[in-house]
Design an enzyme around this catalytic site. Sequence first.
Site, PDB file in Angstrom:
ATOM      1  N   ASP A  26      -9.294  -3.079  -3.733  1.00 13.38           N
ATOM      2  CA  ASP A  26      -7.846  -2.949  -3.660  1.00 13.38           C
ATOM      3  C   ASP A  26      -7.331  -2.316  -4.953  1.00 13.38           C
ATOM      4  O   ASP A  26      -7.779  -2.649  -6.044  1.00 13.38           O
ATOM      5  CB  ASP A  26      -7.239  -4.335  -3.452  1.00 13.38           C
ATOM      6  CG  ASP A  26      -5.789  -4.277  -3.014  1.00 13.38           C
ATOM      7  OD1 ASP A  26      -5.441  -3.363  -2.257  1.00 13.38           O
ATOM      8  OD2 ASP A  26      -5.023  -5.166  -3.408  1.00 13.38           O
ATOM      9  N   GLU A  69      -9.510   1.659  -1.778  1.00 16.12           N
ATOM     10  CA  GLU A  69      -8.130   1.657  -1.306  1.00 16.12           C
ATOM     11  C   GLU A  69      -7.369   2.648  -2.177  1.00 16.12           C
ATOM     12  O   GLU A  69      -7.099   2.386  -3.355  1.00 16.12           O
ATOM     13  CB  GLU A  69      -7.541   0.242  -1.413  1.00 16.12           C
ATOM     14  CG  GLU A  69      -6.134   0.111  -0.829  1.00 16.12           C
ATOM     15  CD  GLU A  69      -5.058   0.506  -1.818  1.00 16.12           C
ATOM     16  OE1 GLU A  69      -4.359   1.517  -1.558  1.00 16.12           O
ATOM     17  OE2 GLU A  69      -4.917  -0.181  -2.830  1.00 16.12           O
ATOM     18  N   ASP A 124      -1.179  -5.494   5.463  1.00 16.55           N
ATOM     19  CA  ASP A 124       0.132  -5.259   4.862  1.00 16.55           C
ATOM     20  C   ASP A 124       1.075  -4.423   5.721  1.00 16.55           C
ATOM     21  O   ASP A 124       2.221  -4.194   5.325  1.00 16.55           O
ATOM     22  CB  ASP A 124      -0.035  -4.556   3.502  1.00 16.55           C
ATOM     23  CG  ASP A 124      -0.364  -5.517   2.377  1.00 16.55           C
ATOM     24  OD1 ASP A 124      -0.110  -6.728   2.531  1.00 16.55           O
ATOM     25  OD2 ASP A 124      -0.888  -5.055   1.341  1.00 16.55           O
TER      26      ASP A 124
END
Length: 496
Positions: A298, A345, A398
Amino acid sequence: MRFDRQSGVFMHVTSLPGPHGIGDLGDGAREFVDFLDRADQSLWQVCPLGPTSSAHGDSPYQSYSAFAGNPLLVSLDRLHEQGWLTDEDLADTPDLDRHSVEYDRVRTFKQDRLRDAARRFDETASDSELAEFEAFCDEQASWLDGYALFMSLKSHFGGDLWTNWPEAVKTRDPDTLAEYREELADEIHYHEFCQFVFSRQWQDVKQYANDHGVKVVGDLPIYVALDSADVWSAPEAFQLDEHNEPTAVAGVPPNDNDSGQRWGNPLYDWEHLAETGYDWWMDRLSRLFEQVDVTRIDHFRGFDRYWAIPADSQSPGDGEWREGPQDDFFETVEAEFGDLPFVAEDLGFVDEGLVRLRDGFDFPGMKVPHYADWCAEYNDHQPQHFPENAVAYTSTHDTNTIVGYYEHLDDRQKDCLHYNLGVDGSRINWSMIEAVWKSNAVIALTTMQDVLGLDSHARFNTPGTAEGNWRWRVTSEGLHDDAADELSYLTELHLR
């Protein structure tokens, strides 16, 4: 690492079916693996597995530890099978929601049962079980000792943020910590037991998945929470002052669309970490690679450059770009572990440095149709333009669900989407799944919500909001053969 063309489903453990108000590592996890097996899927993606806090809305991305597991995920039924819980212990299970996690009620019930199990383990465990527990504590001591003491101190000081603890504890005075280790020995033992049973159960679930041809995709948030055992136990790894408080915190800068974000996570002291061969990170990754087969990183761009906001400022605009560890970090990791099973990501703030770092190590990036301009002649989030070295998602934790996203599109974008995908929108969830499965992306992932065609009410998280997130659950009835068969058909048709 070069991945094979494959596909899977993204669903966090909390969303699994289960009898005690939250998905856990018991029969529900195996039910889901069986669903993936019937659907011919080879990947199961989860969010971070660490212990969560009600103070942060039980977000798995704001954990008390980057190493520990979440005790709320421990299967009480498995503890019952082992004789560490009795029928009477589980007889007063409250009537908990099957469709949504009620964290406060679940936490109260499960923590009491886990304490019962810890006491009964001490009373009844066999010599081999005791030896296994002691071996676990020895093998994981590099993080477990600090975590168990941190959580015990957290309770002792009424749940207060550790930066508000007495100075001698906050700055880790050795004599003071030795006194607390003695005073809190029973509580420390309880936290060690919780990690022991979590690790034991998680490894059983992971093995079950692997035995059914399913690899687990984990999640590695680049930053850890300030209120964590990680920062308190290893202050030298972070940019802290002489009182062990952050000098700068993480976030992202303002852009044309917003005023930026101040996340508040402490930043790493990359210079110090490099001098130690990134020892703290090596320990973190070693633990992670015990738990998962593939890892999504991430906020990957933070390894190239990161936005540093002065700790005493609330304005993201006061920050500055600083250089991250870049190639040196990943070369060190590669030398330690070999081929790196990483997914980057790389959504938002894509620049030349990020692309160079990502492509230099051949990490696939992410593509999500939610970010497409469907009326543009070319947009790299349109499925027909996905590159091969990419992981394509119908949705993520998300974003909205596909149905929720589609319902909020304006008419022009809807018309362009229909034209791009050659569909009429009547079964938009399956149309998008097929478009992603059909794409060139080496890995295709969907969510269970998208498989079931659920709308915005089923989205997992809405960024920027503090309430109502991370709660959605599937029932056993939702893991039905019709959904598995359709996913299997698309997987075979598009050679995944």
